[in-house]
Design a protein around this motif. Sequence first.
Motif, short mmCIF file in Angstrom:
data_model
loop_
_atom_site.label_atom_id
_atom_site.label_comp_id
_atom_site.label_asym_id
_atom_site.label_seq_id
_atom_site.Cartn_x
_atom_site.Cartn_y
_atom_site.Cartn_z
N ALA A 57 0.42 -0.54 -11.53
CA ALA A 57 0.52 -0.50 -10.07
C ALA A 57 -0.74 0.12 -9.48
O ALA A 57 -1.37 0.99 -10.09
N GLU B 226 -0.39 -1.03 0.17
CA GLU B 226 -0.10 -2.43 -0.07
C GLU B 226 -0.92 -2.91 -1.27
O GLU B 226 -1.82 -2.22 -1.72
N ARG B 227 -0.62 -4.06 -1.76
CA ARG B 227 -1.39 -4.62 -2.87
C ARG B 227 -2.86 -4.76 -2.47
O ARG B 227 -3.18 -5.08 -1.33
N PRO C 25 1.29 -5.01 -8.45
CA PRO C 25 2.04 -4.47 -7.31
C PRO C 25 1.55 -3.10 -6.88
O PRO C 25 0.87 -2.39 -7.64
N GLU D 287 5.93 -0.20 -3.64
CA GLU D 287 7.00 -1.19 -3.79
C GLU D 287 8.14 -0.63 -4.64
O GLU D 287 9.28 -1.09 -4.55
N THR D 288 7.82 0.35 -5.46
CA THR D 288 8.84 1.01 -6.29
C THR D 288 9.16 2.41 -5.77
O THR D 288 10.33 2.82 -5.76
N LYS E 215 8.86 4.37 -2.46
CA LYS E 215 8.60 4.17 -1.04
C LYS E 215 7.68 5.26 -0.48
O LYS E 215 7.90 6.46 -0.69
#
Length: 324
Positions: free
Chosen positions: A224, A229-230, A238, A242-243, A245
């Motif tokens: 990650a 954001e990506r 990712p 995304e995992t 917050k």
Amino acid sequence: MTLRRTLLATGIALAAALGTPLAGAQTKPIHLIVPYAAGGPLDVTARALAEQVKGSLGTVIIENKPGAGGNIGMDLVARSAPDGQTIGVAAVATMAINPWLYSRMPYDAAKDFSPITQMVRVPNVLVMNADTASRLHINSLADLIAYARKNPGKLNYGSGGNGSAGHLAGEMFKQQAGLFAVHIPFNGGNPAQLALLSGQVDFNIDNLATAAPNIKSGKLKALAVTTAERSKLLPGVPAMAETLKGFQIDTWWGLVAPAGTPADVIAKLNKAFTDALKAPETQQRFGLLMAEPVATTPEQFGQFMTRERARYQDVVKRSGAKVD
């Protein structure tokens, strides 16, 4: 007096009155202090920008002044005359981490500098030794978190030292994910990366510019990126948010001048460097370094550094890291 001499004298007087040098007149070079050793990402990007601003600012001389986590170089900037002739590269460590990490600082990060512009944002990336990830069947950040929670203390992570950006990013990750992994500090980023590649440590949170070659070669597995954001620099990976917050931590640096530098001088420097940061050749060159150019106003960069200092105050306190 001959007519030629009369015209020359008139031209000199007019130029002096207008405050602009005659064509061809020599101006003093600007000294840009990089508070780290030559060859690293900060140094490379500073040299690239120095070339880009020659047309508007003249010669910019890069001076590498490493030591004390960047504090030596930044202290030189803080103590310089506020005339725009000496500026410096301010990094997340020197402006947001070191004030809480060192018991005594030679400068006040909040008061001793005038912001010019942010320069760069580099995503950090959580990477595992590829063989370790395969052996433990870890293919995602969620897998890593699940394994670490079931096996507290079995995983470890490396960093460039206590209080380094990688150490603090790791502590943020542990806190937000609710897991425990052993921190192993090394004497610099390169030894930490070698330890990860050799399997001495299980994962690191490193900047993408450093980790990218080994990700591409397959030696490291990217789980990650730490941006909100990506990243377009690694689109298939990712974001940690995304995992987890709200998780976000970047490596960044920018340009500052000594406090008290006149506003018109700051404005001139800001225009020259932000124009250079927006240039297509800069975008391309920085992209090869996995670095994203970020052009801001002085006010925006100043507010950003204030927020970062406040954020890292809590992170450093929670980590228990201290130097001297």
